[in-house]
Design a protein around this motif. Structure first.
Motif, PDB file in Angstrom:
ATOM      1  N   LYS A  46      15.489 -17.523 -19.438  1.00  0.00           N
ATOM      2  CA  LYS A  46      15.116 -18.474 -18.391  1.00  0.00           C
ATOM      3  C   LYS A  46      15.349 -17.869 -17.002  1.00  0.00           C
ATOM      4  N   LEU A  47      16.466 -17.158 -16.835  1.00  0.00           N
ATOM      5  CA  LEU A  47      16.763 -16.545 -15.553  1.00  0.00           C
ATOM      6  C   LEU A  47      15.730 -15.483 -15.209  1.00  0.00           C
ATOM      7  N   ARG A  48      15.292 -14.698 -16.202  1.00  0.00           N
ATOM      8  CA  ARG A  48      14.282 -13.662 -15.945  1.00  0.00           C
ATOM      9  C   ARG A  48      12.942 -14.275 -15.572  1.00  0.00           C
ATOM     10  N   VAL A  49      12.621 -15.429 -16.161  1.00  0.00           N
ATOM     11  CA  VAL A  49      11.391 -16.128 -15.795  1.00  0.00           C
ATOM     12  C   VAL A  49      11.459 -16.593 -14.340  1.00  0.00           C
ATOM     13  N   VAL A  50      12.625 -17.091 -13.934  1.00  0.00           N
ATOM     14  CA  VAL A  50      12.822 -17.503 -12.541  1.00  0.00           C
ATOM     15  C   VAL A  50      12.627 -16.317 -11.605  1.00  0.00           C
ATOM     16  N   TRP A  51      13.246 -15.166 -11.936  1.00  0.00           N
ATOM     17  CA  TRP A  51      13.082 -13.974 -11.119  1.00  0.00           C
ATOM     18  C   TRP A  51      11.609 -13.596 -10.986  1.00  0.00           C
ATOM     19  N   THR A  52      10.898 -13.642 -12.096  1.00  0.00           N
ATOM     20  CA  THR A  52       9.491 -13.224 -12.103  1.00  0.00           C
ATOM     21  C   THR A  52       8.630 -14.140 -11.256  1.00  0.00           C
ATOM     22  N   ILE A  53       8.758 -15.450 -11.459  1.00  0.00           N
ATOM     23  CA  ILE A  53       7.949 -16.398 -10.695  1.00  0.00           C
ATOM     24  C   ILE A  53       8.288 -16.330  -9.210  1.00  0.00           C
ATOM     25  N   SER A  54       9.570 -16.251  -8.883  1.00  0.00           N
ATOM     26  CA  SER A  54       9.983 -16.198  -7.482  1.00  0.00           C
ATOM     27  C   SER A  54       9.443 -14.948  -6.798  1.00  0.00           C
ATOM     28  N   SER A  55       9.505 -13.810  -7.475  1.00  0.00           N
ATOM     29  CA  SER A  55       9.004 -12.562  -6.898  1.00  0.00           C
ATOM     30  C   SER A  55       7.501 -12.611  -6.693  1.00  0.00           C
ATOM     31  N   LEU A  56       6.781 -13.180  -7.648  1.00  0.00           N
ATOM     32  CA  LEU A  56       5.323 -13.290  -7.521  1.00  0.00           C
ATOM     33  C   LEU A  56       4.933 -14.228  -6.381  1.00  0.00           C
ATOM     34  N   ILE A  57       5.677 -15.315  -6.207  1.00  0.00           N
ATOM     35  CA  ILE A  57       5.386 -16.237  -5.106  1.00  0.00           C
ATOM     36  C   ILE A  57       5.679 -15.565  -3.767  1.00  0.00           C
ATOM     37  N   ALA A  58       6.796 -14.830  -3.693  1.00  0.00           N
ATOM     38  CA  ALA A  58       7.114 -14.116  -2.449  1.00  0.00           C
ATOM     39  C   ALA A  58       6.026 -13.114  -2.117  1.00  0.00           C
ATOM     40  N   ALA A  59       5.556 -12.378  -3.115  1.00  0.00           N
ATOM     41  CA  ALA A  59       4.520 -11.367  -2.891  1.00  0.00           C
ATOM     42  C   ALA A  59       3.205 -12.020  -2.479  1.00  0.00           C
ATOM     43  N   SER A  60       2.817 -13.100  -3.150  1.00  0.00           N
ATOM     44  CA  SER A  60       1.533 -13.738  -2.840  1.00  0.00           C
ATOM     45  C   SER A  60       1.567 -14.433  -1.483  1.00  0.00           C
ATOM     46  N   ALA A  61       2.746 -14.920  -1.053  1.00  0.00           N
ATOM     47  CA  ALA A  61       2.864 -15.511   0.282  1.00  0.00           C
ATOM     48  C   ALA A  61       2.707 -14.438   1.362  1.00  0.00           C
ATOM     49  N   ARG A  62       3.327 -13.284   1.155  1.00  0.00           N
ATOM     50  CA  ARG A  62       3.164 -12.185   2.112  1.00  0.00           C
ATOM     51  C   ARG A  62       1.700 -11.765   2.207  1.00  0.00           C
ATOM     52  N   HIS A  63       1.050 -11.652   1.044  1.00  0.00           N
ATOM     53  CA  HIS A  63      -0.336 -11.199   1.016  1.00  0.00           C
ATOM     54  C   HIS A  63      -1.249 -12.164   1.768  1.00  0.00           C
ATOM     55  N   TYR A  64      -1.091 -13.450   1.506  1.00  0.00           N
ATOM     56  CA  TYR A  64      -1.931 -14.463   2.155  1.00  0.00           C
ATOM     57  C   TYR A  64      -1.822 -14.390   3.673  1.00  0.00           C
ATOM     58  N   LEU A  65      -0.620 -14.182   4.161  1.00  0.00           N
ATOM     59  CA  LEU A  65      -0.371 -14.260   5.596  1.00  0.00           C
ATOM     60  C   LEU A  65      -0.686 -12.969   6.342  1.00  0.00           C
ATOM     61  N   LEU A  66      -1.115 -11.945   5.622  1.00  0.00           N
ATOM     62  CA  LEU A  66      -1.520 -10.693   6.262  1.00  0.00           C
ATOM     63  C   LEU A  66      -3.001 -10.672   6.619  1.00  0.00           C
ATOM     64  N   GLN A  67      -3.736 -11.697   6.227  1.00  0.00           N
ATOM     65  CA  GLN A  67      -5.191 -11.691   6.424  1.00  0.00           C
ATOM     66  C   GLN A  67      -5.631 -11.438   7.865  1.00  0.00           C
ATOM     67  N   PRO A  68      -5.038 -12.101   8.874  1.00  0.00           N
ATOM     68  CA  PRO A  68      -5.509 -11.869  10.250  1.00  0.00           C
ATOM     69  C   PRO A  68      -5.372 -10.419  10.695  1.00  0.00           C
ATOM     70  N   ILE A  69      -4.263  -9.773  10.351  1.00  0.00           N
ATOM     71  CA  ILE A  69      -4.075  -8.371  10.737  1.00  0.00           C
ATOM     72  C   ILE A  69      -5.096  -7.491  10.045  1.00  0.00           C
ATOM     73  N   ILE A  70      -5.321  -7.722   8.761  1.00  0.00           N
ATOM     74  CA  ILE A  70      -6.276  -6.905   8.013  1.00  0.00           C
ATOM     75  C   ILE A  70      -7.685  -7.075   8.575  1.00  0.00           C
ATOM     76  N   ALA A  71      -8.034  -8.289   8.958  1.00  0.00           N
ATOM     77  CA  ALA A  71      -9.369  -8.544   9.507  1.00  0.00           C
ATOM     78  C   ALA A  71      -9.555  -7.904  10.876  1.00  0.00           C
ATOM     79  N   GLU A  72      -8.504  -7.898  11.700  1.00  0.00           N
ATOM     80  CA  GLU A  72      -8.628  -7.391  13.065  1.00  0.00           C
ATOM     81  C   GLU A  72      -8.528  -5.880  13.159  1.00  0.00           C
ATOM     82  N   HIS A  73      -7.823  -5.249  12.238  1.00  0.00           N
ATOM     83  CA  HIS A  73      -7.589  -3.806  12.324  1.00  0.00           C
ATOM     84  C   HIS A  73      -8.299  -3.111  11.160  1.00  0.00           C
ATOM     85  N   ARG A  74      -9.549  -2.806  11.377  1.00  0.00           N
ATOM     86  CA  ARG A  74     -10.391  -2.224  10.333  1.00  0.00           C
ATOM     87  C   ARG A  74     -10.143  -0.732  10.153  1.00  0.00           C
ATOM     88  N   THR A  75      -9.336  -0.133  11.016  1.00  0.00           N
ATOM     89  CA  THR A  75      -9.019   1.294  10.869  1.00  0.00           C
ATOM     90  C   THR A  75      -7.862   1.533   9.906  1.00  0.00           C
TER      91      THR A  75
END
Length: 392
Positions: A247-276
């Motif tokens: 159960k603890l390993r499942v918590v670690w996995t879900i929490s890490s995936l949510i942290a990663a997907s939140a970072r990814h979502y919020l990088l969109q403006p930078i990626i769109a503005e800096h095409r280089t």
């Protein structure tokens, strides 16, 4: 009548010489790229008009986020309500699963948005508040409690036009974990998750010669020790499923995936503005999590919009295939001991068969710095357990 001195030494002292004027622009840009840090580059902008015109051409930039500003952090009502809640086992489990995630989403919710962002890069030096540190309008700046000016990374990067390598560093990892617990993750994204690898341990003992209790946090006898030679059969003990270890390993996995997907979502403006951009890395000072995107992945996100989660501001995690390796007691060559060591390798279920298999040792063993890269190499020699997870 005194004669006028015309010796070379006299002329040298009478005419100030700026040695930087002798350096070509290409060499100055090389120096600025070695500096990288956006605050230091902001100070360089004040040196001269030449520096001011060259700094925006820097292609290697580091943005350190100095502080996380959250309205909930100073709310007395929220703290008092938490204290009044019962601390039953179920409540503790929910707090373990969702407590850090709620703060993560609050802190990152407006990471790269316009005004009133919760996560801001603190620009407290006067030099940093000019040119590079600001956008076109001074009103974009936020004022902190002591009159300190704050800018989001999007605002800080607005005047850079040639960024190829960008690294953003948060002050700490989003996932609150207990002291002594090891939790590290690395994720690669395109328009969605490409892969993620998670390394965890219930406790870390830095001195193998120190006294070790007979039973670790997972309830397994320390005699089940391995040194990478496969001196046991690599099976997970039955108690792992009954004492909360899985159960603890499942918590670690879900929490890490949510942290990663939140970072990814919020990088969109930078990626769109800096095409280089060729490489983008979003990490934290604790070294807890690293999100990486290469040029092909960045372009994929620009062309193919991501699927956002309906529940929060993060990228939707697709259905996943996972492989898990576990060792009750893992002794590393440098003497560090990981108790309840766990490695989880994750890829989307529908990923093309032409890509690397999840068990590819080179991909797994190079995800973390030492000594944890060695830990990953040792763990993948053990028995593999396969799991599946639905999209969320």
């Amino acid at each position: 009548m005194c004669p006028v001195r015309s010796d070379p030494i006299h002329r040298f002292h009478s005419l100030p010489l700026d040695h930087f004027d002798r350096l070509p622009d290409s060499l100055l840009l090389l120096i600025f790229n070695k500096i990288g840090d956006v605050k230091a580059l902001g100070r360089c902008c004040l040196v001269s008009r030449r520096f001011h015109s060259l700094v925006p051409q820097v292609d290697n930039v580091l943005v350190r986020v100095d502080c996380v500003i959250s309205d909930d952090d100073s709310s007395p009502s929220s703290s008092s309500s938490d204290k009044s809640r019962p601390a039953g086992p179920f409540s503790n489990f929910l707090r373990l699963v969702f407590g850090g995630i709620v703060k993560l989403l609050q802190a990152l919710g407006q990471f790269l948005g316009p005004k009133r962002s919760l996560l801001n890069e603190t620009v407290n030096a006067p030099s940093s508040s000019s040119s590079v540190g600001r956008g076109a309008d001074d009103d974009d700046a936020e004022m902190g409690q002591a009159g300190v000016t704050h800018h989001s990374p999007t605002q800080v990067l607005r005047n850079f036009s040639e960024i190829r390598f960008l690294r953003i560093e948060l002050p700490s990892g989003e996932l609150g974990i207990d002291d002594g617990v090891l939790l590290k993750w690395r994720a690669d994204f395109g328009s969605t998750l490409d892969n993620c690898i998670i390394l965890g341990a219930a406790s870390v003992i830095n001195d193998v010669h120190s006294q070790v209790s007979e039973y670790g946090n997972d309830g397994f006898c320390s005699n089940n020790s391995i040194t990478g030679n496969g001196d046991d059969n690599g099976s997970i003990p039955e108690s792992f499923y009954t004492n909360g270890g899985l159960k603890l390993r499942v918590v670690w996995t879900i929490s890490s995936l949510i942290a990663a997907s939140a970072r990814h979502y919020l990088l969109q403006p930078i990626i769109a503005e800096h095409r280089t951009l060729d490489t983008l890395v979003l990490t934290d000072a604790d070294g807890q999590g690293v999100l990486r995107m290469n040029r092909d992945q960045l372009e994929e996100l620009r062309v193919k919009p991501l699927s956002a989660s309906s529940a929060s501001k993060r990228t939707q995690v697709p259905a996943l295939n996972m492989r898990l390796w576990y060792a009750p007691h893992l002794e590393l060559p440098n003497g560090v001991v990981l108790k309840g060591a766990t490695l989880v390798a994750i890829r989307p279920s529908e990923q093309s068969a032409s890509r690397k298999e999840v068990s590819d040792a080179s991909w797994l063993s190079t995800a973390f710095e030492e000594p944890y890269g060695t830990a990953a190499k040792m763990l993948i020699k053990r028995r593999t357990y396969c799991l599946e997870m639905n999209s969320f």
